[in-house]
Design an enzyme around this catalytic site. Sequence first.
Site, PDB file in Angstrom:
ATOM      1  N   CYS A  94      28.731 -49.497  31.369  1.00 12.93           N
ATOM      2  CA  CYS A  94      27.909 -50.165  32.386  1.00 12.93           C
ATOM      3  C   CYS A  94      26.676 -50.840  31.811  1.00 12.93           C
ATOM      4  CB  CYS A  94      27.501 -49.165  33.457  1.00 12.93           C
ATOM      5  SG  CYS A  94      28.909 -48.398  34.289  1.00 12.93           S
ATOM      6  N   HIS A 387      28.010 -53.311  41.904  1.00  8.33           N
ATOM      7  CA  HIS A 387      27.980 -52.969  40.481  1.00  8.33           C
ATOM      8  C   HIS A 387      29.227 -53.475  39.758  1.00  8.33           C
ATOM      9  CE1 HIS A 387      27.510 -50.998  36.751  1.00  8.33           C
ATOM     10  NE2 HIS A 387      28.120 -49.863  37.041  1.00  8.33           N
ATOM     11  N   CYS A 417      22.215 -46.382  33.134  1.00  4.16           N
ATOM     12  CA  CYS A 417      23.097 -45.312  32.650  1.00  4.16           C
ATOM     13  C   CYS A 417      24.479 -45.910  32.422  1.00  4.16           C
ATOM     14  CB  CYS A 417      23.166 -44.176  33.664  1.00  4.16           C
ATOM     15  SG  CYS A 417      23.848 -44.672  35.272  1.00  4.16           S
TER      16      CYS A 417
END
Length: 431
Positions: A94, A387, A417
């Site tokens: 990510c 996301h 994160c």
Amino acid sequence: MPTFGNGRRIAIIAGVRTPFARSGTALKDLTAIDLGRAAVGELVQRTSLDASTVDLLVYGTVIPSVIAPNIARELALMPHFPRTVQAYTVGRACASSNQAITDAADQIALGHAHVAIAGGSESLTQVPILHSRGMSDILVAASKARSMRQRVATLARVRPGDFVPITPAIAEPSTGETMGQSADKMAKLNGISREAQDRFALRSHELAARGLDDGRLAAEIVPLPVPPAYDTMLATDNGVRRDSSYEQLAQLKPVFDRQYGTVTAGNASPLTDGASAVLLMSEERARSLGYTPLAFIRSYAYAAIDPGEQLLQAPVLAAPLALQRAGLSLADIDLVEMHEAFAAQVLSNLQGLASSTWAARAGLGAPVGEVNPDRLNVMGGSLSIGHPFGATGARVLTTLCNELQRRGGQFGLLTVCAAGGLGHAMIVERV
């Protein structure tokens, strides 16, 4: 004065992104390459950039195409750029577009480039579906057959079970634990209540709706025509729920640990399609080309934690390192942008930054401190905006720099994160 690497300052000129759309909805017919082209092309247009001055294009993605795995090179082959532009693709789960940005910044700091585009793209609608190993072996053997008879005999070995596809899972290869399960575990270990998670998720939707409606978030977005008819435009993130309420969120059932869990579809970021891009330059090149930087990169850091512990807690270790490298403390920071994978993760990260235990693990004598909620994710975050794995980091950086400028602040901190127990933090400075 902000310095970077060997003292050369890295200027953030501008950032842009596509709308972020829930997977399977408005952008489902666009590939990650299509989305990346839209973001990069718009960045060039908005900044009136002479694309022949671009030395480097670095792009991040998490689930690459098996047909075109180097998405960065596909973008660099757009008509905007000369064919000689260097381009490569990076992956850090990510934080992939963060990796792209810091890679590009490093190359500028070394003097190997002066103008770079970095960002990331993801289509979580169009993920590759794999054959079983048995089916793959048979198909390979059939392709090598020397006669039609051999090919038919080979294909006759196919059994019904061979047709069962293998779909990608958002799970840790080392532990088998999904991100959602990890978030549930973090909530339990850190005492994060279901109510706190739902209220934080609601806050994200409310602030994102406000940022879209007043034009601050909308200004970052390039509207896209929606395929296949291309007769409508998507100009906003379609995951932001203006009509959501705490009572509605509280009624949702846990998704991962159905008996004891607290993570729901409402307090977790949705699977999303989208792309982002950021323009970086050396300070001297920005000045010579007449650009006024939004901000400069002051410092950055990466950290890692055992994935079997608290998978999404590594930003708690990266943030103090970035602050230390910048010569700053949390008290100096005007705005904080923290990627919202899960409400439980954000609340655990915030708790960790104020924890003496985590401070000791980071080698600090005292905790980083408590983040002022009025300075945190002031226009919502991934819980509402969405996301797309490879695109989020550049989206977060763009939002931080733009809002820092609007508010007249000096320093901003972002954290992300990532799967694998990874974490990223960056300090930007507006001067």
